[in-house]
Design a protein around this motif. Structure first.
Motif, PDB file in Angstrom:
ATOM      1  N   ASN A 285       0.835  -1.185  -0.043  1.00  0.00           N
ATOM      2  CA  ASN A 285      -0.204  -0.091  -0.063  1.00  0.00           C
ATOM      3  C   ASN A 285       0.850   1.269  -0.002  1.00  0.00           C
ATOM      4  O   ASN A 285       0.458   2.265  -0.412  1.00  0.00           O
ATOM      5  CB  ASN A 285      -1.096  -0.087   1.214  1.00  0.00           C
ATOM      6  CG  ASN A 285      -2.047  -0.913   1.016  1.00  0.00           C
ATOM      7  OD1 ASN A 285      -2.213  -1.762   0.203  1.00  0.00           O
ATOM      8  ND2 ASN A 285      -2.545  -1.183   2.214  1.00  0.00           N
TER       9      ASN A 285
ATOM     10  N   GLY B 197      -0.692  -4.243   3.194  1.00  0.00           N
ATOM     11  CA  GLY B 197      -2.120  -4.344   3.749  1.00  0.00           C
ATOM     12  C   GLY B 197      -2.568  -5.789   3.496  1.00  0.00           C
ATOM     13  O   GLY B 197      -2.427  -6.416   2.361  1.00  0.00           O
TER      14      GLY B 197
ATOM     15  N   TYR C  90      -2.020  -4.003   9.075  1.00  0.00           N
ATOM     16  CA  TYR C  90      -1.040  -3.414   8.068  1.00  0.00           C
ATOM     17  C   TYR C  90       0.191  -3.802   8.802  1.00  0.00           C
ATOM     18  O   TYR C  90       0.530  -3.552   9.972  1.00  0.00           O
ATOM     19  CB  TYR C  90      -1.100  -1.831   8.023  1.00  0.00           C
ATOM     20  CG  TYR C  90      -2.322  -1.560   7.637  1.00  0.00           C
ATOM     21  CD1 TYR C  90      -2.927  -1.551   6.193  1.00  0.00           C
ATOM     22  CD2 TYR C  90      -3.590  -1.421   8.558  1.00  0.00           C
ATOM     23  CE1 TYR C  90      -3.951  -1.244   5.740  1.00  0.00           C
ATOM     24  CE2 TYR C  90      -4.685  -0.908   8.140  1.00  0.00           C
ATOM     25  CZ  TYR C  90      -5.157  -0.932   6.743  1.00  0.00           C
ATOM     26  OH  TYR C  90      -6.539  -0.478   6.335  1.00  0.00           O
TER      27      TYR C  90
ATOM     28  N   SER D  70      -5.891   2.639  -4.921  1.00  0.00           N
ATOM     29  CA  SER D  70      -4.505   2.482  -4.544  1.00  0.00           C
ATOM     30  C   SER D  70      -3.777   3.889  -3.813  1.00  0.00           C
ATOM     31  O   SER D  70      -3.035   3.892  -3.203  1.00  0.00           O
ATOM     32  CB  SER D  70      -3.566   2.057  -5.593  1.00  0.00           C
ATOM     33  OG  SER D  70      -3.601   3.009  -6.705  1.00  0.00           O
TER      34      SER D  70
ATOM     35  N   ARG E  31      -5.095   4.221  -0.251  1.00  0.00           N
ATOM     36  CA  ARG E  31      -4.417   3.325   0.499  1.00  0.00           C
ATOM     37  C   ARG E  31      -2.998   3.917   0.740  1.00  0.00           C
ATOM     38  O   ARG E  31      -2.434   3.876   2.103  1.00  0.00           O
ATOM     39  CB  ARG E  31      -4.381   1.975   0.084  1.00  0.00           C
ATOM     40  CG  ARG E  31      -5.556   1.245  -0.049  1.00  0.00           C
ATOM     41  CD  ARG E  31      -5.404  -0.318  -0.710  1.00  0.00           C
ATOM     42  NE  ARG E  31      -6.477  -1.063  -0.581  1.00  0.00           N
ATOM     43  CZ  ARG E  31      -6.967  -2.127  -1.233  1.00  0.00           C
ATOM     44  NH1 ARG E  31      -6.138  -2.786  -2.195  1.00  0.00           N
ATOM     45  NH2 ARG E  31      -7.789  -2.764  -1.199  1.00  0.00           N
TER      46      ARG E  31
ATOM     47  N   LYS F  26      -3.634   6.745   3.160  1.00  0.00           N
ATOM     48  CA  LYS F  26      -4.101   6.304   4.624  1.00  0.00           C
ATOM     49  C   LYS F  26      -2.777   6.001   5.327  1.00  0.00           C
ATOM     50  O   LYS F  26      -2.693   5.884   6.650  1.00  0.00           O
ATOM     51  CB  LYS F  26      -5.217   5.342   4.555  1.00  0.00           C
ATOM     52  CG  LYS F  26      -6.412   5.973   4.275  1.00  0.00           C
ATOM     53  CD  LYS F  26      -7.507   4.856   4.018  1.00  0.00           C
ATOM     54  CE  LYS F  26      -8.140   4.283   5.399  1.00  0.00           C
ATOM     55  NZ  LYS F  26      -9.348   3.471   4.975  1.00  0.00           N
ATOM     56  N   SER F  27      -1.694   5.203   4.664  1.00  0.00           N
ATOM     57  CA  SER F  27      -0.623   4.456   5.136  1.00  0.00           C
ATOM     58  C   SER F  27       0.267   5.850   5.790  1.00  0.00           C
ATOM     59  O   SER F  27       1.042   5.746   6.552  1.00  0.00           O
ATOM     60  CB  SER F  27       0.178   3.894   4.270  1.00  0.00           C
ATOM     61  OG  SER F  27      -0.560   2.914   3.862  1.00  0.00           O
TER      62      SER F  27
END
Length: 179
Positions: free
Chosen positions: A79, A89, A109, A134, A137, A140-141
């Protein structure tokens, strides 16, 4: 060099056996964590083309129990990538093979780091974001990473000034008895 998330996506399935069960008859959480670590390693290694080690695991919530006889499927993708680290993830689902009913059991994660034979960090390929999911993600990471850094700094500061926070403990089941 850059790769897409699809280039390193991994999916494994395994039938859950009685030997994987805990005393309550459900699949042992530790067994599921071990499988998740294996799939995170495979996904990160496929992306980086290097040996990878687990640096940390970001929050594991067991949402639904997994029964003996169910087919567990783990889906993993990279991710986020840093210089040598990757966030993998993982989504865990179980399927009753008689009824076809599936349930989401867990998402987590794993932060993996690519290393060489001597254990030194190596640079990993960048990530090509090919769709909005993508990109979401990846973002969010970054947010999770920044939140973890802030939390770590806040906790470090708390240890320096614990006296400033003792009043907060009055609402908890704790007795302070410093000697």
């Amino acid at each position: 060099m850059f790769k897409t998330t699809e280039d390193s996506r991994i999916q494994i399935s395994e039938l859950m056996k009685p030997s994987h069960a805990n005393f309550g008859g459900k699949i042992h959480g530790g067994y599921i964590l071990s499988l998740m670590d294996n799939v995170a390693f495979a996904c990160a290694s496929k992306h980086s083309r290097s040996y990878c080690v687990t640096a940390s695991v970001n929050k594991v919530n067991f949402l639904n129990p997994i029964e003996v006889g169910e087919l567990v499927t783990m889906k993993a993708s990279v991710n986020y990538v840093g210089k040598s680290s990757m966030v993998v993830g993982i989504r865990v689902e179980s399927e009753n093979i008689r009824t076809g009913e599936t349930k989401h059991c867990n998402s987590s994660y794993f932060i993996m780091v690519a290393v060489d034979e001597e254990g030194n960090k190596v640079t990993v390929p960048g990530l090509i974001l090919t769709n909005k999911l993508s990109a979401k993600r990846f973002i969010k990471s970054i947010i999770r990473r920044d939140s973890d850094i802030k939390r770590s700094k806040d906790l470090h500061q708390l240890y320096k000034n614990v006296e400033d926070h003792l009043e907060q403990l009055k609402d908890y089941r704790v007795k302070i008895d410093f000697k």
